[in-house]
Enzyme design. Sequence first.
Site, PDB file in Angstrom:
ATOM      1  N   PRO A 141      43.306  78.820 -33.840  1.00  0.00           N
ATOM      2  CA  PRO A 141      43.718  77.608 -34.522  1.00  0.00           C
ATOM      3  C   PRO A 141      43.964  76.396 -33.626  1.00  0.00           C
ATOM      4  O   PRO A 141      44.629  76.488 -32.609  1.00  0.00           O
ATOM      5  CB  PRO A 141      45.042  78.016 -35.155  1.00  0.00           C
ATOM      6  CG  PRO A 141      45.586  79.087 -34.289  1.00  0.00           C
ATOM      7  CD  PRO A 141      44.480  79.610 -33.460  1.00  0.00           C
ATOM      8  N   GLU A 142      43.461  75.259 -34.055  1.00  0.00           N
ATOM      9  CA  GLU A 142      43.952  73.986 -33.576  1.00  0.00           C
ATOM     10  C   GLU A 142      44.530  73.314 -34.815  1.00  0.00           C
ATOM     11  O   GLU A 142      44.593  73.921 -35.882  1.00  0.00           O
ATOM     12  CB  GLU A 142      42.815  73.167 -32.948  1.00  0.00           C
ATOM     13  CG  GLU A 142      42.179  73.934 -31.801  1.00  0.00           C
ATOM     14  CD  GLU A 142      41.406  73.094 -30.801  1.00  0.00           C
ATOM     15  OE1 GLU A 142      41.655  71.876 -30.729  1.00  0.00           O
ATOM     16  OE2 GLU A 142      40.560  73.639 -30.090  1.00  0.00           O
ATOM     17  N   ARG A 150      43.927  76.662 -18.905  1.00  0.00           N
ATOM     18  CA  ARG A 150      42.847  76.979 -19.852  1.00  0.00           C
ATOM     19  C   ARG A 150      41.532  76.553 -19.223  1.00  0.00           C
ATOM     20  O   ARG A 150      41.513  75.732 -18.321  1.00  0.00           O
ATOM     21  CB  ARG A 150      43.032  76.201 -21.167  1.00  0.00           C
ATOM     22  CG  ARG A 150      44.442  76.147 -21.708  1.00  0.00           C
ATOM     23  CD  ARG A 150      44.957  77.471 -22.197  1.00  0.00           C
ATOM     24  NE  ARG A 150      44.065  78.103 -23.142  1.00  0.00           N
ATOM     25  CZ  ARG A 150      44.000  77.796 -24.432  1.00  0.00           C
ATOM     26  NH1 ARG A 150      44.786  76.880 -24.944  1.00  0.00           N
ATOM     27  NH2 ARG A 150      43.151  78.415 -25.225  1.00  0.00           N
ATOM     28  N   LYS A 166      50.505  72.320 -34.585  1.00  0.00           N
ATOM     29  CA  LYS A 166      50.068  73.693 -34.803  1.00  0.00           C
ATOM     30  C   LYS A 166      51.141  74.527 -35.487  1.00  0.00           C
ATOM     31  O   LYS A 166      51.052  75.754 -35.510  1.00  0.00           O
ATOM     32  CB  LYS A 166      49.663  74.317 -33.462  1.00  0.00           C
ATOM     33  CG  LYS A 166      48.511  73.576 -32.783  1.00  0.00           C
ATOM     34  CD  LYS A 166      48.214  74.112 -31.400  1.00  0.00           C
ATOM     35  CE  LYS A 166      47.136  73.251 -30.735  1.00  0.00           C
ATOM     36  NZ  LYS A 166      46.929  73.636 -29.327  1.00  0.00           N
TER      37      LYS A 166
END
Length: 263
Positions: free
Chosen positions: A2-3, A252, A52
């Site tokens: 999810p974003e 990331r 989020k």
Amino acid sequence: MPEGHTIHRLARDHTRDLAGRTVAVSSPQGRFADRAATLDGRVLRGVEAYGKHLFYRWERDELVHVHLGLFGKFRRHTLPWPEPKATVRLRLATDELAVDLTGPTDCSLGTRVDRARLLERLGPDPLRADADPTLAIARWCRSKAPIGKLLLDQSVIAGVGNVFRAEALFVHGLHPERPGRSLGDDLAAALWVTIAAMLRQGVRDNRIVTVDPAEVGRPRSRITRADATYVYRQDTCRRCASPVRRWDLGGRWAYACPSCQPL
DNA sequence: AAGAATGTTATGTA
DNA sequence: CTACATAACATTCT
């Protein structure tokens, strides 16, 4: 998975399907298994998305806070629905459907004070009507940190994840290591607009497609997952075919085209 | 079938 | 105090 677009989409769908109704609540393996009974059979007032984060609000102001993290997922079942699997942390059910949550980073019972405390740590969310873009833009333009890091910092802007980071920077020809303060006001403002548009498109499609369909020469609906991005998880740039560079930035993978996004 | 993945937070180290 | 790195945690999909 999810974003921010996923979260807002869920809030919209769950508002439509669950809000205003009596909802059976169970938390078989969840953190509030013991307290699920306090909510069970009461009316769910509404569902809110912020970045989020999801908030399910019940009568008398109890809130369930959900953060999907990397693995969290909702699954829906129509009648006759199965017993929740061992990994299910929350089940919400009406007469018509059941929604199961697995893998969340957070799924907890709280109050509006808890919610307020949490929101204090979030920057503006481009998908919300109450977002103030200038807060994020000012932070970018003041910071010497790489813009690729700032985009993932939820206290600067809420809702952007690794895919939109890679893709929004690509669209503007920005190298992820560019210091935020090197952008300038106009570019920073344009970047906000791009991110907001990508997120909105994501809500509409319920998936991420950042490439321009005209550029690919195919309708949006016929763009596969592998073709949906310019540089994210691509070996070569979808625009110029240069080999995409990948390195760790802010914990990331960052992706960039060395030719389209010079430093 | 090992490994990667659209995330965050707490803790340790410089 | 900041900034960075590392570990921990969640589960599914290829």
